[in-house]
Enzyme design. Structure first.
Site, PDB file in Angstrom:
ATOM      1  N   SER A   1     -39.576  31.705 -35.714  1.00  0.00           N
ATOM      2  CA  SER A   1     -40.377  30.936 -36.663  1.00  0.00           C
ATOM      3  C   SER A   1     -41.506  31.808 -37.191  1.00  0.00           C
ATOM      4  O   SER A   1     -41.959  32.734 -36.511  1.00  0.00           O
ATOM      5  CB  SER A   1     -40.963  29.697 -35.978  1.00  0.00           C
ATOM      6  OG  SER A   1     -41.888  29.037 -36.825  1.00  0.00           O
TER       7      SER A   1
ATOM      8  N   TYR B   1     -45.356  25.913 -28.741  1.00  0.00           N
ATOM      9  CA  TYR B   1     -44.238  26.206 -29.655  1.00  0.00           C
ATOM     10  C   TYR B   1     -44.343  27.607 -30.263  1.00  0.00           C
ATOM     11  O   TYR B   1     -43.378  28.382 -30.182  1.00  0.00           O
ATOM     12  CB  TYR B   1     -44.171  25.148 -30.754  1.00  0.00           C
ATOM     13  CG  TYR B   1     -43.136  25.443 -31.814  1.00  0.00           C
ATOM     14  CD1 TYR B   1     -41.782  25.217 -31.565  1.00  0.00           C
ATOM     15  CD2 TYR B   1     -43.508  25.955 -33.054  1.00  0.00           C
ATOM     16  CE1 TYR B   1     -40.824  25.499 -32.529  1.00  0.00           C
ATOM     17  CE2 TYR B   1     -42.560  26.238 -34.028  1.00  0.00           C
ATOM     18  CZ  TYR B   1     -41.222  26.003 -33.756  1.00  0.00           C
ATOM     19  OH  TYR B   1     -40.271  26.285 -34.707  1.00  0.00           O
TER      20      TYR B   1
END
Length: 266
Positions: A143, A156
């Site tokens: 990401s 995350y």
């Protein structure tokens, strides 16, 4: 080994919806056979039948929960016993926007297990199968958040930074084999209405950076097959996230992300 007409298959995890489903469709459009994996009760059978009917490829599917290592190892053993694979897309992942001090341990453990353990263990267990092929490919989904520490997500981005480092290191380790490893850093994705709505609450920046999953999948698979090490759609966002100082980006991104869990407006 029991093989289906000596075919080789592409494995896609988290394939029932969102980016995983888009990856599966894009690979099928290239006339490649598929092994799809997702959680139980996510409509994976319908996805498999839809793809098989439209693209006339072989589609095998398995439903399992990656929150336990035993399930991952069992799945890998079954795949290794029954199939030859030449593509592995580690797409399964979980995130969310929550206050770290208010979440329970199960929430934290699930992110770490699915994002880190599952990708690492599945890759390890399937690597001998991939090495048997003349040419094979691994795509790990990281990401843009990997390079942007941010409050209210905390775990995350850290898990996705692991995926980036793991992918880059393993690519170097395997550079003299037939296995090529790429890592993709997508930004905000319009995966489903709930996630799209949550991202749009971030305001102008959230809406501006949203990208449809089919566009991401098409771009990523093309770069994967060209053996590119790092795949990014928004190069401006990628380089900005790496170049701007953390003293500026962390508070800014934290304020933007916090809007997902508050009623604050722009």
């Amino acid at each position: 080994m029991k093989e289906i007409n000596n075919k080789t298959f592409a494995v896609v995890t988290g394939a029932s919806q969102g980016l995983g489903k888009a990856f599966a469709i894009e690979i099928a459009s290239l006339n490649r056979d598929l092994i799809l994996v997702s959680l139980p009760n996510q409509g994976l059978k319908d996805v498999a039948e839809e793809i098989k009917g439209k693209y006339h490829v072989e589609v095998i599917f398995f439903e399992t929960d990656f929150t336990t290592n035993e399930n991952i190892i069992q799945l890998a053993g079954l795949i290794n016993k029954e199939f030859n694979i030449d593509i592995l897309i580690n797409n399964a992942g979980i995130g969310g926007t929550r206050s770290f001090s208010e979440v329970n341990l199960d929430y934290i453990n699930t992110i770490l297990q699915v994002n880190i353990h599952a990708t690492t263990i599945l890759t390890h267990q399937l690597l001998p199968n991939l090495k048997r092929q003349h040419q094979a490919y691994i795509l790990n989904v990281s990401s843009i958040a990997a390079f942007s520490p941010v409050g209210y997500k905390t775990v995350y981005p850290a898990s996705k930074l692991f995926i980036h480092s793991f992918s880059r290191g393993l690519r170097e380790e395997l550079k003299n084999t037939g296995v090529s490893i790429s890592v993709i850093h997508p930004g905000a994705m319009a995966t489903n209405p709930e996630i799209t709505s949550r991202i749009e609450k971030q305001g102008f920046m959230g809406k501006l950076t949203l990208i449809k999953t089919d566009r991401i999948a098409k771009y990523a698979i093309a770069r994967l097959l060209k053996k590119e090490p790092i795949v990014v759609l928004s190069k401006l966002t990628f380089f900005t996230s790496k170049i701007l100082p953390e003293w500026l980006t962390i508070p800014l991104m934290t304020r933007i992300v916090k809007r997902e869990i508050t009623n604050e407006t722009i």
